[in-house]
Write a protein that holds these residues in place. Structure first.
Motif, PDB file in Angstrom:
ATOM      1  N   ALA A   1      47.074  45.286  29.605  1.00  0.00           N
ATOM      2  CA  ALA A   1      46.690  46.336  30.559  1.00  0.00           C
ATOM      3  C   ALA A   1      47.884  46.742  31.418  1.00  0.00           C
ATOM      4  N   LEU A   2      48.672  45.776  31.853  1.00  0.00           N
ATOM      5  CA  LEU A   2      49.821  46.078  32.717  1.00  0.00           C
ATOM      6  C   LEU A   2      50.939  46.806  31.969  1.00  0.00           C
TER       7      LEU A   2
ATOM      8  N   ASP B   1      49.086  53.988  32.848  1.00  0.00           N
ATOM      9  CA  ASP B   1      48.122  54.141  33.938  1.00  0.00           C
ATOM     10  C   ASP B   1      48.174  52.976  34.917  1.00  0.00           C
ATOM     11  N   PHE B   2      48.586  51.818  34.451  1.00  0.00           N
ATOM     12  CA  PHE B   2      48.677  50.636  35.304  1.00  0.00           C
ATOM     13  C   PHE B   2      50.077  50.441  35.866  1.00  0.00           C
TER      14      PHE B   2
ATOM     15  N   PHE C   1      48.146  45.283  42.912  1.00  0.00           N
ATOM     16  CA  PHE C   1      46.756  45.425  42.497  1.00  0.00           C
ATOM     17  C   PHE C   1      45.850  44.630  43.409  1.00  0.00           C
TER      18      PHE C   1
ATOM     19  N   SER D   1      40.728  43.945  41.024  1.00  0.00           N
ATOM     20  CA  SER D   1      40.642  44.243  39.594  1.00  0.00           C
ATOM     21  C   SER D   1      39.354  43.678  39.020  1.00  0.00           C
TER      22      SER D   1
ATOM     23  N   SER E   1      39.599  47.509  34.867  1.00  0.00           N
ATOM     24  CA  SER E   1      39.818  48.519  35.905  1.00  0.00           C
ATOM     25  C   SER E   1      40.366  47.811  37.138  1.00  0.00           C
TER      26      SER E   1
ATOM     27  N   MET F   1      45.037  50.202  42.303  1.00  0.00           N
ATOM     28  CA  MET F   1      46.486  50.049  42.277  1.00  0.00           C
ATOM     29  C   MET F   1      47.078  50.798  43.467  1.00  0.00           C
TER      30      MET F   1
ATOM     31  N   PRO G   1      43.094  52.905  37.913  1.00  0.00           N
ATOM     32  CA  PRO G   1      43.317  52.954  36.463  1.00  0.00           C
ATOM     33  C   PRO G   1      42.223  52.201  35.712  1.00  0.00           C
TER      34      PRO G   1
ATOM     35  N   GLY H   1      49.944  41.140  37.978  1.00  0.00           N
ATOM     36  CA  GLY H   1      50.467  42.434  38.422  1.00  0.00           C
ATOM     37  C   GLY H   1      51.159  42.393  39.764  1.00  0.00           C
TER      38      GLY H   1
END
Length: 141
Positions: A53-54, A58-59, A69, A72, A89, A92, A103, A138
């Motif tokens: 995801a990271l 978008d992240f 973040f 989450s 999701s 952020m 995101p 993150g």
């Protein structure tokens, strides 16, 4: 008449005997076999999901500004077409001044491979739970 009385007595005895006789045990209702998708993901898989995801734009994967973040969430596992889908999701902070970006990404886990899905509509309506692995990974300095 004695024949009727004897027949009635025989029927009463049969009915009483049938009720007193031990009954064959009913087959135990086997618990529904839970599909593999319903099992909680392992901690290693959660770290892999957070890392993938990271790496998404978008992240904040290509952000020039540092991002952080909070809050989450992850939904899933969701069984879909032979694979399992996880929805990630978060909130952020850092690229915009003021309110956070939100995101979202949908990931398919199939045959020990994680792939990103273009459509995250599959995530709509599923229960989410906290995803601290994404926050921890993150927010590393």
């Amino acid at each position: 008449m004695p024949l009727r009385a004897a027949l009635a007595a025989l029927l009463v005895l049969l009915a009483a005997g049938a009720q007193a006789a031990p009954r064959a045990p009913k087959p135990a209702a086997e618990p529904a076999a839970e599909p593999a998708a319903e099992a909680d993901p392992s901690p290693a898989l959660l770290r892999r999901i957070a890392a993938l995801a990271l790496r998404q734009v978008d992240f904040g994967a290509v952000s020039l500004l540092p991002v952080r973040f909070a809050g989450s969430r992850i939904a899933g596992p969701i069984a879909e077409g032979g694979g399992v889908i996880y929805c990630v999701s978060g909130r952020m902070y850092g690229r915009t001044f003021g309110k956070p970006e939100r995101p979202r990404v949908a990931l398919r886990y199939d045959n020990d491979r994680l792939t990103v899905l273009d459509d995250d509509e599959v995530c709509t309506g599923h229960r989410t739970r906290p995803f601290p692995e994404l926050d921890a990974l993150g927010n590393k300095p």
